[in-house]
Design an enzyme around this catalytic site. Sequence first.
Site, PDB file in Angstrom:
ATOM      1  N   ASP A 182       0.883  -1.167   0.000  1.00 42.92           N
ATOM      2  CA  ASP A 182       0.000   0.000   0.000  1.00 42.92           C
ATOM      3  C   ASP A 182       0.909   1.201   0.000  1.00 42.92           C
ATOM      4  O   ASP A 182       1.873   1.284   0.775  1.00 42.92           O
ATOM      5  CB  ASP A 182      -0.944   0.028   1.202  1.00 42.92           C
ATOM      6  N   SER A 183       0.633   2.100  -0.893  1.00 43.89           N
ATOM      7  CA  SER A 183       1.569   3.186  -1.079  1.00 43.89           C
ATOM      8  C   SER A 183       0.836   4.469  -1.355  1.00 43.89           C
ATOM      9  O   SER A 183      -0.360   4.467  -1.656  1.00 43.89           O
ATOM     10  CB  SER A 183       2.511   2.846  -2.234  1.00 43.89           C
ATOM     11  N   PHE A 199       3.746   5.705 -13.555  1.00 49.35           N
ATOM     12  CA  PHE A 199       2.292   5.777 -13.403  1.00 49.35           C
ATOM     13  C   PHE A 199       1.976   6.762 -12.276  1.00 49.35           C
ATOM     14  O   PHE A 199       2.875   7.324 -11.649  1.00 49.35           O
ATOM     15  CB  PHE A 199       1.709   4.391 -13.089  1.00 49.35           C
ATOM     16  N   TYR A 211       1.439   9.535  -9.767  1.00 52.98           N
ATOM     17  CA  TYR A 211       1.963  10.894  -9.596  1.00 52.98           C
ATOM     18  C   TYR A 211       3.401  11.035 -10.116  1.00 52.98           C
ATOM     19  O   TYR A 211       4.041  12.057  -9.876  1.00 52.98           O
ATOM     20  CB  TYR A 211       1.915  11.283  -8.114  1.00 52.98           C
TER      21      TYR A 211
END
Length: 196
Positions: free
Chosen positions: A69-70, A150, A152
């Site tokens: 999760d990032s 991909f 941001y």
Amino acid sequence: MKLVLASKNAHKLVEMRDILSQLGVEVVLESDVGVDVDVEETGTTFEENAFLKAHAVMEASGLPAIADDSGLCVDALGGAPGVYSARYGGPELDDAGRYRLLLENLRGQLDRRGKFVSAICCCFPNGDRVEARGECPGTIAYAPMGEGGFGYDPVFFLPGLKKTFAQLTPEEKNAVSHRGAALRAFREKLEVYLKK
Ligand code: IMP
């Protein structure tokens, strides 16, 4: 060993395979093992959400499952978009819409500092868990630059390299990125775990 990646993001699969292949670990997508789990990311931290995703896919597949999760945390926005990075601005926005909104929300702001964070969690069917975290500090550019990556990537600027994430090759990005750092820390922990 086979690890099921709890994600439909092919970019993440490539980044994970690059780093974990050195351990002899094969990373496959949920769809490769006939699993399609939609997990609600209800956690308030990256760690909680990584666990929720990995645990659900481990339960559904019966195989060890790994999730990342990032997100991007921007200082001047009090850490936003943070765990909401994928949903920033609502479901109708695409990647470009989200980074444009970010630029809009930072208009006139001179403090452009931020960091990408990645939390990785691997859940095993016997209840064991191996976890790791990585961060990558940078600044938010004033305009998008570059075509790669991909999310941001086009607006996340690395002052040391004078490039955005989107201007790096996948190998260059892995060497400095939050996910690269988290995966290398994870690889070390997994190596110790597998030797036990
Ligand atoms: P996740 O799939 O729930 O972890 O969502 C993470 C979100 O954070 C993605 O949809 C992207 O918007 C953003 N993100 C995470 N890692 C990166 C990256 O390496 N580059 C650009 N955006 C990222």
